[in-house]
Design a protein around this motif. Structure first.
Motif, PDB file in Angstrom:
ATOM      1  N   VAL A   1      89.532  -0.497  77.236  1.00 40.81           N
ATOM      2  CA  VAL A   1      90.134   0.818  77.483  1.00 40.81           C
ATOM      3  C   VAL A   1      90.749   0.852  78.884  1.00 40.81           C
ATOM      4  O   VAL A   1      91.878   1.338  79.067  1.00 40.81           O
TER       5      VAL A   1
ATOM      6  N   PHE B   1      93.921  -1.109  78.885  1.00 36.14           N
ATOM      7  CA  PHE B   1      94.951  -0.352  78.186  1.00 36.14           C
ATOM      8  C   PHE B   1      95.536   0.728  79.090  1.00 36.14           C
ATOM      9  O   PHE B   1      96.754   0.895  79.172  1.00 36.14           O
ATOM     10  N   LYS B   2      94.664   1.464  79.778  1.00 39.88           N
ATOM     11  CA  LYS B   2      95.120   2.528  80.687  1.00 39.88           C
ATOM     12  C   LYS B   2      95.946   1.954  81.836  1.00 39.88           C
ATOM     13  O   LYS B   2      96.888   2.585  82.298  1.00 39.88           O
TER      14      LYS B   2
ATOM     15  N   VAL C   1      94.471   7.197  74.903  1.00 44.26           N
ATOM     16  CA  VAL C   1      93.613   6.118  74.421  1.00 44.26           C
ATOM     17  C   VAL C   1      92.946   6.556  73.130  1.00 44.26           C
ATOM     18  O   VAL C   1      92.309   7.606  73.074  1.00 44.26           O
TER      19      VAL C   1
ATOM     20  N   LEU D   1      94.542   1.257  70.601  1.00 41.33           N
ATOM     21  CA  LEU D   1      93.967   0.016  71.140  1.00 41.33           C
ATOM     22  C   LEU D   1      94.209  -1.145  70.182  1.00 41.33           C
ATOM     23  O   LEU D   1      94.560  -2.247  70.601  1.00 41.33           O
TER      24      LEU D   1
ATOM     25  N   ASP E   1      89.101   8.504  78.462  1.00 42.33           N
ATOM     26  CA  ASP E   1      89.116   7.068  78.693  1.00 42.33           C
ATOM     27  C   ASP E   1      87.721   6.514  78.938  1.00 42.33           C
ATOM     28  O   ASP E   1      87.541   5.501  79.583  1.00 42.33           O
TER      29      ASP E   1
END
Length: 106
Positions: A59, A62-63, A71, A76, A100
């Motif tokens: 996560v 990804f952020k 998210v 994802l 998140d």
């Protein structure tokens, strides 16, 4: 004398020896099995915690790469941060994704 020696010579175990052996084996099993179960539960708990940390790292990555995106599990998986098997494990362990943060159910 030869016939007397043959009578005294045993060819097997006595009933007392067999019962004693079974008793000792069962006593050892009673001592060992609870420890095996406790170790298995401890290992499962540690594996679950490690998976939760792994998902949190995914996560965070990804952020960092997509700061404007929300998210979610589908995002994802879509962007390659989680595999299908990981998404299934996430659902099986009933983890919660809030914002998140990955959390365990309480």
């Amino acid at each position: 004398m030869n016939g007397l020696e043959q009578i005294k010579k045993r060819t097997g175990f006595t009933l007392i020896e067999v019962i004693t052996t079974i008793f000792i084996m069962s006593l050892l099993m009673m001592l060992v099995l609870p420890n095996v179960n406790r170790i298995r539960q401890f290992a499962e708990k540690k594996q679950s915690e490690a998976f939760c940390h792994h998902v949190q790292n995914q996560v965070d990555l990804f952020k960092g790469q997509y700061p404007g995106y929300d998210v979610s599990l589908p995002s994802l998986a879509e962007h390659g941060f989680m595999s299908k098997a990981q998404v299934e494990q996430f659902e099986r362990e009933k983890l919660i994704l809030r914002g998140d943060q990955v959390k365990r159910p309480e």
